[in-house]
Design an enzyme around this catalytic site. Sequence first.
Site, PDB file in Angstrom:
ATOM      1  N   LEU A   1     -12.118   0.512 -18.035  1.00  0.00           N
ATOM      2  CA  LEU A   1     -11.373   1.491 -18.821  1.00  0.00           C
ATOM      3  C   LEU A   1     -11.442   1.042 -20.269  1.00  0.00           C
ATOM      4  CD1 LEU A   1      -8.060   2.071 -16.787  1.00  0.00           C
ATOM      5  CD2 LEU A   1     -10.034   3.608 -16.905  1.00  0.00           C
ATOM      6  N   ASP A   2     -11.592   1.988 -21.185  1.00  0.00           N
ATOM      7  CA  ASP A   2     -11.565   1.634 -22.599  1.00  0.00           C
ATOM      8  C   ASP A   2     -10.244   0.946 -22.929  1.00  0.00           C
ATOM      9  OD1 ASP A   2     -14.017   2.838 -22.918  1.00  0.00           O
ATOM     10  OD2 ASP A   2     -13.197   4.708 -23.710  1.00  0.00           O
ATOM     11  N   LYS A   3     -10.271   0.091 -23.927  1.00  0.00           N
ATOM     12  CA  LYS A   3      -9.068  -0.623 -24.350  1.00  0.00           C
ATOM     13  C   LYS A   3      -7.886   0.318 -24.609  1.00  0.00           C
ATOM     14  CE  LYS A   3      -7.352  -3.761 -27.967  1.00  0.00           C
ATOM     15  NZ  LYS A   3      -7.711  -4.526 -29.187  1.00  0.00           N
TER      16      LYS A   3
END
Length: 261
Positions: free
Chosen positions: A54-56
Amino acid sequence: MTLEILYEDSQYIAINKPAGLLVHRSPIDKYETEFAVQKLRDQISQHVHPVHRLDKPTSGVLLFAKDKTSLRLIRSLFDSTSTLPGDKAIYKTYIAVVRGYSPEDLEIDHPVKVRSDGADDSSSNNGDEAKPAKTSLHQIGKVEIPHCIETYPTSRYSLVELKPVTGRRHQLRYHMKHIRHPIIGDAKYGRGRHNRYFREHFDSDRLLLAATGLEFVHPTTEEWVKINAGIGDTFTSVLYTLGLHKAYETYLKEVRQHAPR
């Protein structure tokens, strides 16, 4: 900070990753000191391996394998190259707030480029290979607020459900930009004026994108596993402020009563 554990068996464990937490160490954020992998390892006193990413700035369901054999078994589900929903053995669901009135239902079919180093990036150039990418969009609700943020005297927003059929990096964020409904809080693909408005008026400095559902066939037991996560306090507060919370509550009731869309 104790990570919220959403699911656990002898092979896999899923957490509700907070927005702003990296999954693992990355040269993009070389000064970051906290990572989901290390925090979960310390919390359960066991090594874990992220199954996907997942993106930050994205919150939500993040799945880990407890050993490398289990990781290899389930990676085949996530690495599927099929662009047909019926061919998938895994389903991901995201919730987002986007600018404008989105279509009620839309299949977004637009390629995402992949850099030579293997990282997906739709904004990259020079010899990048375009890979097929598909996303299903369903509008949950929409609202117009009496504030001029750009050109018009009022501003419109939609709450949407996004289901990626493929799994390219930044796919959802780029696809929403592509159809001119960028996600609120997206510093890379979004609109700065709207992001600033939500930060200053709604006390929201996060990307309003949350991975709320993950469903898959367990590679060992062959049972259907369904994992759900909440959207978080800040996201919920924004929905209440916008008046979209009732639409979201109705959506949740419908999701619990029906199979994956």
